[in-house]
Design a protein around this motif. Structure first.
Motif, PDB file in Angstrom:
ATOM      1  N   ALA A 214     -33.287  12.126   9.362  1.00 57.08           N
ATOM      2  CA  ALA A 214     -31.832  11.994   9.381  1.00 57.08           C
ATOM      3  C   ALA A 214     -31.259  12.125   7.971  1.00 57.08           C
ATOM      4  CB  ALA A 214     -31.430  10.651   9.999  1.00 57.08           C
ATOM      5  N   PHE A 215     -31.916  11.507   6.991  1.00 55.93           N
ATOM      6  CA  PHE A 215     -31.468  11.662   5.599  1.00 55.93           C
ATOM      7  C   PHE A 215     -31.545  13.131   5.167  1.00 55.93           C
ATOM      8  CE2 PHE A 215     -32.265   7.020   4.791  1.00 55.93           C
ATOM      9  CZ  PHE A 215     -30.991   6.749   4.325  1.00 55.93           C
ATOM     10  N   THR A 216     -32.607  13.813   5.585  1.00 55.18           N
ATOM     11  CA  THR A 216     -32.753  15.224   5.232  1.00 55.18           C
ATOM     12  C   THR A 216     -31.601  16.049   5.792  1.00 55.18           C
ATOM     13  OG1 THR A 216     -35.163  15.034   5.194  1.00 55.18           O
ATOM     14  CG2 THR A 216     -34.253  17.237   5.425  1.00 55.18           C
ATOM     15  N   ARG A 217     -31.209  15.765   7.028  1.00 56.77           N
ATOM     16  CA  ARG A 217     -30.106  16.506   7.643  1.00 56.77           C
ATOM     17  C   ARG A 217     -28.779  16.167   6.978  1.00 56.77           C
ATOM     18  NH1 ARG A 217     -30.358  15.638  13.989  1.00 56.77           N
ATOM     19  NH2 ARG A 217     -28.823  17.328  13.917  1.00 56.77           N
ATOM     20  N   LEU A 218     -28.566  14.895   6.642  1.00 52.73           N
ATOM     21  CA  LEU A 218     -27.314  14.511   5.986  1.00 52.73           C
ATOM     22  C   LEU A 218     -27.199  15.122   4.600  1.00 52.73           C
ATOM     23  CD1 LEU A 218     -27.071  10.729   6.972  1.00 52.73           C
ATOM     24  CD2 LEU A 218     -25.712  12.616   7.884  1.00 52.73           C
ATOM     25  N   LYS A 219     -28.324  15.189   3.891  1.00 52.13           N
ATOM     26  CA  LYS A 219     -28.280  15.691   2.515  1.00 52.13           C
ATOM     27  C   LYS A 219     -28.274  17.206   2.429  1.00 52.13           C
ATOM     28  CE  LYS A 219     -30.070  11.627   0.143  1.00 52.13           C
ATOM     29  NZ  LYS A 219     -31.039  11.116  -0.837  1.00 52.13           N
ATOM     30  N   GLN A 220     -28.226  17.883   3.571  1.00 45.69           N
ATOM     31  CA  GLN A 220     -27.943  19.313   3.548  1.00 45.69           C
ATOM     32  C   GLN A 220     -26.498  19.558   3.111  1.00 45.69           C
ATOM     33  OE1 GLN A 220     -28.847  20.849   7.417  1.00 45.69           O
ATOM     34  NE2 GLN A 220     -31.060  20.630   7.170  1.00 45.69           N
ATOM     35  N   TYR A 221     -25.657  18.514   3.279  1.00 46.96           N
ATOM     36  CA  TYR A 221     -24.260  18.616   2.870  1.00 46.96           C
ATOM     37  C   TYR A 221     -24.143  18.097   1.440  1.00 46.96           C
ATOM     38  CZ  TYR A 221     -24.122  18.942   7.918  1.00 46.96           C
ATOM     39  OH  TYR A 221     -24.377  19.315   9.211  1.00 46.96           O
ATOM     40  N   ARG A 222     -23.706  18.953   0.536  1.00 47.72           N
ATOM     41  CA  ARG A 222     -23.812  18.657  -0.888  1.00 47.72           C
ATOM     42  C   ARG A 222     -22.899  17.532  -1.342  1.00 47.72           C
ATOM     43  NH1 ARG A 222     -24.804  24.627  -3.662  1.00 47.72           N
ATOM     44  NH2 ARG A 222     -26.612  25.158  -2.370  1.00 47.72           N
ATOM     45  N   ALA A 223     -21.782  17.319  -0.660  1.00 50.16           N
ATOM     46  CA  ALA A 223     -20.909  16.201  -1.033  1.00 50.16           C
ATOM     47  C   ALA A 223     -21.494  14.866  -0.602  1.00 50.16           C
ATOM     48  CB  ALA A 223     -19.516  16.387  -0.423  1.00 50.16           C
ATOM     49  N   VAL A 224     -22.559  14.889   0.226  1.00 49.47           N
ATOM     50  CA  VAL A 224     -23.295  13.683   0.593  1.00 49.47           C
ATOM     51  C   VAL A 224     -24.521  13.539  -0.293  1.00 49.47           C
ATOM     52  CG1 VAL A 224     -24.586  12.518   2.434  1.00 49.47           C
ATOM     53  CG2 VAL A 224     -22.474  13.755   2.972  1.00 49.47           C
ATOM     54  N   ALA A 225     -25.238  14.638  -0.523  1.00 47.66           N
ATOM     55  CA  ALA A 225     -26.467  14.610  -1.329  1.00 47.66           C
ATOM     56  C   ALA A 225     -26.183  14.233  -2.773  1.00 47.66           C
ATOM     57  CB  ALA A 225     -27.161  15.962  -1.275  1.00 47.66           C
ATOM     58  N   THR A 226     -25.003  14.587  -3.278  1.00 46.29           N
ATOM     59  CA  THR A 226     -24.587  14.240  -4.638  1.00 46.29           C
ATOM     60  C   THR A 226     -23.186  13.669  -4.563  1.00 46.29           C
ATOM     61  OG1 THR A 226     -25.886  16.085  -5.514  1.00 46.29           O
ATOM     62  CG2 THR A 226     -24.267  15.089  -6.981  1.00 46.29           C
ATOM     63  N   ARG A 227     -22.989  12.504  -5.157  1.00 40.97           N
ATOM     64  CA  ARG A 227     -21.679  11.858  -5.068  1.00 40.97           C
ATOM     65  C   ARG A 227     -20.740  12.361  -6.158  1.00 40.97           C
ATOM     66  NH1 ARG A 227     -20.061   5.375  -4.926  1.00 40.97           N
ATOM     67  NH2 ARG A 227     -17.860   5.723  -5.416  1.00 40.97           N
ATOM     68  N   TYR A 228     -19.557  12.833  -5.718  1.00 42.88           N
ATOM     69  CA  TYR A 228     -18.509  13.243  -6.640  1.00 42.88           C
ATOM     70  C   TYR A 228     -17.260  12.375  -6.501  1.00 42.88           C
ATOM     71  CZ  TYR A 228     -21.371  17.477  -6.862  1.00 42.88           C
ATOM     72  OH  TYR A 228     -22.424  18.357  -7.009  1.00 42.88           O
ATOM     73  N   ASP A 229     -17.158  11.603  -5.423  1.00 45.61           N
ATOM     74  CA  ASP A 229     -15.959  10.807  -5.148  1.00 45.61           C
ATOM     75  C   ASP A 229     -15.918   9.563  -6.028  1.00 45.61           C
ATOM     76  OD1 ASP A 229     -14.781  12.195  -2.629  1.00 45.61           O
ATOM     77  OD2 ASP A 229     -16.903  11.926  -2.146  1.00 45.61           O
ATOM     78  N   LYS A 230     -14.765   9.301  -6.619  1.00 45.32           N
ATOM     79  CA  LYS A 230     -14.616   8.106  -7.446  1.00 45.32           C
ATOM     80  C   LYS A 230     -14.627   6.838  -6.601  1.00 45.32           C
ATOM     81  CE  LYS A 230     -11.823  10.274 -11.093  1.00 45.32           C
ATOM     82  NZ  LYS A 230     -12.810  10.132 -12.181  1.00 45.32           N
ATOM     83  N   LEU A 231     -13.943   6.874  -5.460  1.00 44.35           N
ATOM     84  CA  LEU A 231     -13.770   5.680  -4.643  1.00 44.35           C
ATOM     85  C   LEU A 231     -14.899   5.541  -3.620  1.00 44.35           C
ATOM     86  CD1 LEU A 231      -9.926   5.856  -3.920  1.00 44.35           C
ATOM     87  CD2 LEU A 231     -11.107   4.645  -5.763  1.00 44.35           C
TER      88      LEU A 231
END
Length: 250
Positions: A214-231
């Motif tokens: 499940a983590f592997t599938r979620l981290k296919q999305y780059r905004a999840v695999a690497t955090r860019y959001d401040k909040l």
């Protein structure tokens, strides 16, 4: 035209839930949601969204407003229809927080912890017997699995078995699991434990790869695999969108 993620079937299913959450059905609602999904998939700055989705600022403002009202979390929960609760699997995974995520205004903690590798966030995830995400928490890197587990386990319904790795080897956690109406805990003991693994169900433990998948599938999305959001709430919403998207074909 950039690649879209929602088929007509998926959009029809998602649109009903959006309307139930009092999201106004504007003529460009579908493209607004596609713009948010595009950003989740490629991890680009909001300003870099292709013009085909509309004005980037309008898309960001709508995402931020829905996030502040926890609508993305409720949408994710509305998509989790009839999970298989025979088994439950829990685990945690680190996410690198890049420099754009630093500097949020205010004193409120934003779930970013320091480590030798820099700023880091951690996702604590629970999946059902089919390996689909059902609950998650977002913390800083300094929060270990044992500290986050009680809150995550408390969210789970009457699952029959909870499976986790050695990071959750704690008598407090085992007692919490057993007190959940006699739920069985399948957690191997650490090497230095005074108790043995004589009662360990190693056959069931082999299926723990479902939460890792499940983590592997979620981290296919780059905004999840690497955090860019401040909040924290905005990154939490990105994770909720990714989890909900895995449920759309169900």
């Amino acid at each position: 035209m950039p690649r879209l993620m929602l088929s007509d079937e998926f959009w029809s299913k998602l649109e009903k839930i959006l309307l139930q959450e009092a999201i106004y059905n504007k003529h460009n609602l579908r493209m607004t949601v596609e713009g948010i999904l595009y950003r989740m998939r490629v991890g680009c700055p909001w300003r870099a969204l292709p013009k085909a989705f509309g004005c980037w600022n309008s898309i960001y403002k709508r995402f931020n407003a829905w996030s502040s009202n926890n609508k993305w979390l409720r949408i994710f929960k509305a998509l989790t229809i009839d999970p298989d609760w025979e088994w439950g699997f829990i685990d945690g995974s680190y996410v690198k927080a890049q420099s754009p995520s630093a500097g949020a205004v205010g004193q409120e903690a934003q779930a970013i912890g320091k480590s030798c590798a820099g700023n880091t966030t951690k996702i604590h995830l629970a999946v059902d017997s089919c390996g689909l995400p059902v609950e998650f928490d977002i913390t800083g890197r300094e929060v270990n699995d044992c500290s986050a587990a009680p809150q995550l386990i408390a969210k789970l319904p009457d699952v029959e078995v909870i499976v986790a790795d050695k990071g959750y080897d704690s008598e407090y956690i085992r007692e919490q699991i057993v007190k959940k109406k006699g739920v069985k805990a399948v957690i191997p003991r650490k090497r230095n434990s005074l108790k043995s693994n004589a009662d360990m169900d190693w056959g069931l433990y082999r299926y723990r790869h479902l939460v890792e998948n499940a983590f592997t599938r979620l981290k296919q999305y780059r905004a999840v695999a690497t955090r860019y959001d401040k909040l924290k709430r905005n990154y939490e919403s990105m994770v909720a969108i990714a989890c909900g998207y895995l449920w759309l074909p169900m």
